[in-house]
Write an enzyme that holds these catalytic residues in place. Structure first.
Site, PDB file in Angstrom:
ATOM      1  N   CYS A 117       0.812  -1.223   0.000  1.00 56.84           N
ATOM      2  CA  CYS A 117       0.000   0.000   0.000  1.00 56.84           C
ATOM      3  C   CYS A 117       0.841   1.266   0.000  1.00 56.84           C
ATOM      4  CB  CYS A 117      -0.951   0.000   1.187  1.00 56.84           C
ATOM      5  SG  CYS A 117      -2.040  -1.447   1.244  1.00 56.84           S
ATOM      6  N   HIS A 240      -3.124   7.018   2.914  1.00 56.14           N
ATOM      7  CA  HIS A 240      -3.595   5.739   2.379  1.00 56.14           C
ATOM      8  C   HIS A 240      -4.953   5.442   2.983  1.00 56.14           C
ATOM      9  CE1 HIS A 240      -4.095   1.627   1.362  1.00 56.14           C
ATOM     10  NE2 HIS A 240      -3.739   1.152   2.548  1.00 56.14           N
ATOM     11  N   ASN A 270     -10.218  -0.017   0.551  1.00 56.64           N
ATOM     12  CA  ASN A 270      -8.757  -0.029   0.475  1.00 56.64           C
ATOM     13  C   ASN A 270      -8.352  -0.522  -0.914  1.00 56.64           C
ATOM     14  OD1 ASN A 270      -6.011  -0.608   0.658  1.00 56.64           O
ATOM     15  ND2 ASN A 270      -6.150  -1.506   2.701  1.00 56.64           N
TER      16      ASN A 270
END
EC number: 2.3.1.180
Length: 312
Positions: A117, A240, A270
């Site tokens: 990520c 993020h 996500n």
């Protein structure tokens, strides 16, 4: 001016998300969960799912939005860096497929980065450093993921989290002090296999949660310190998009108002390396971005974590 920091001009930004949605109600029919449980623990309401599209298809569409936003001459692009953990195949790199879809027939350096990520922040620093060599005219930096193909839809703890999409930025080298960029990136070996992907995503949620809060705080402090800036000098923090409660915890512990953070995980969930560039593109869509300072901060499996400050 801080020494040894790259200077890059941010030219444009773009995003793409597939039209098919997975709602919390859809997931209620697959596993023992509820809309209320998901929203209160994650902040996520929907996520996008690619159907008959590859990661490179989505990356290409995000790149084209960035190109079309400013009517950019795509033939200037001679560096493509793609951050992904769900590339089209092991090799060639997904960046090579994007290059082909863009019709770039001249010499282009194209490669992928896997830093989970945090991948897009890693890719940005790599691109900025390469642009400083004077060898490249323009970099296309992309984060793109098709996470729904590696989600275990029998695991109620992870299947509610992840979605698909892509985001892209175009950068050029600069000699102007106002375009100085600042980066902090780091990693440490996760010997506990806290967050892994073999065939499906496996995650120890509690361990990841605790790591994420500490990593994001450290990354924000480190990049502010290296830049000589205060949080008040930053127009927006783009984190993020993993879990709203993580961001709320960072906000509270650092005394940063929540309205300083831009969130969109309620729609996208996500999207790993795609989450920050998708959010940057939405910032472009919603704001007058000229002369704005943005702080990017991410964490991911590995463990990896990092941050960046860019001038728009």
């Amino acid at each position: 001016m801080k020494a040894n920091q790259p200077m890059v001009k941010v030219i444009s930004s773009g995003k793409y998300a597939p039209s098919t949605l997975i709602t919390n109600e859809d997931l209620e029919r697959l596993v023992d969960t509820s809309d209320e449980w998901i929203v209160t623990r994650t902040g996520i309401k929907t996520r996008h799912r690619a159907v008959d599209e590859t990661t490179s298809d989505m990356a290409y569409k995000a790149a084209m939005e960035a190109i079309n936003r400013v009517n950019y001459d795509k033939d200037k692009i001679d560096l493509i860096i793609m951050a992904t953990i769900t590339g089209d195949q092991m090799t060639p790199a997904t960046a090579n497929f994007v290059q082909a879809k863009l019709g770039l027939n001249h010499e282009v350096m194209s490669f992928d980065i896997n830093a989970a990520c945090t991948g897009f922040v890693y890719a940005l620093e790599t691109a900025a450093s390469l642009l400083q060599t004077g060898r490249f005219r323009a970099a296309l930096v992309i984060g793109g993921e098709q996470l729904t193909k590696i989600v275990d839809y029998t695991d109620r703890n992870t299947c509610v989290l992840f979605g698909d999409g892509a985001g892209a930025m175009i950068l050029e080298p600069s000699t102007h002090e106002r375009n100085q960029a600042f980066f902090f990136n780091a990693a440490r070996g996760d010997t506990n296999n806290t967050l892994t992907v073999v065939n499906h995503i496996k995650m120890d949620g509690k361990r990841v949660y605790l790591f994420a809060i500490d990593a994001m705080e450290q990354a924000i402090r480190k990049v502010l310190e290296s830049s000589g800036l205060a949080i008040e000098d930053i127009d927006v923090i783009i984190p993020h998009q993993a879990n709203e409660r993580i961001i709320q915890s960072v906000s509270k512990s650092m005394g940063i108002p929540m309205d300083k953070f831009m969130l969109n995980l309620s729609e996208y969930g996500n999207t790993s390396a795609a989450s920050i560039p998708i959010t940057i593109a939405e910032y472009y869509d919603q704001n007058e971005v000229k002369n704005k300072k943005i702080l990017l901060v991410a964490f991911g499996g590995g463990f990896t974590w990092g941050s960046a400050i860019l001038q728009l």
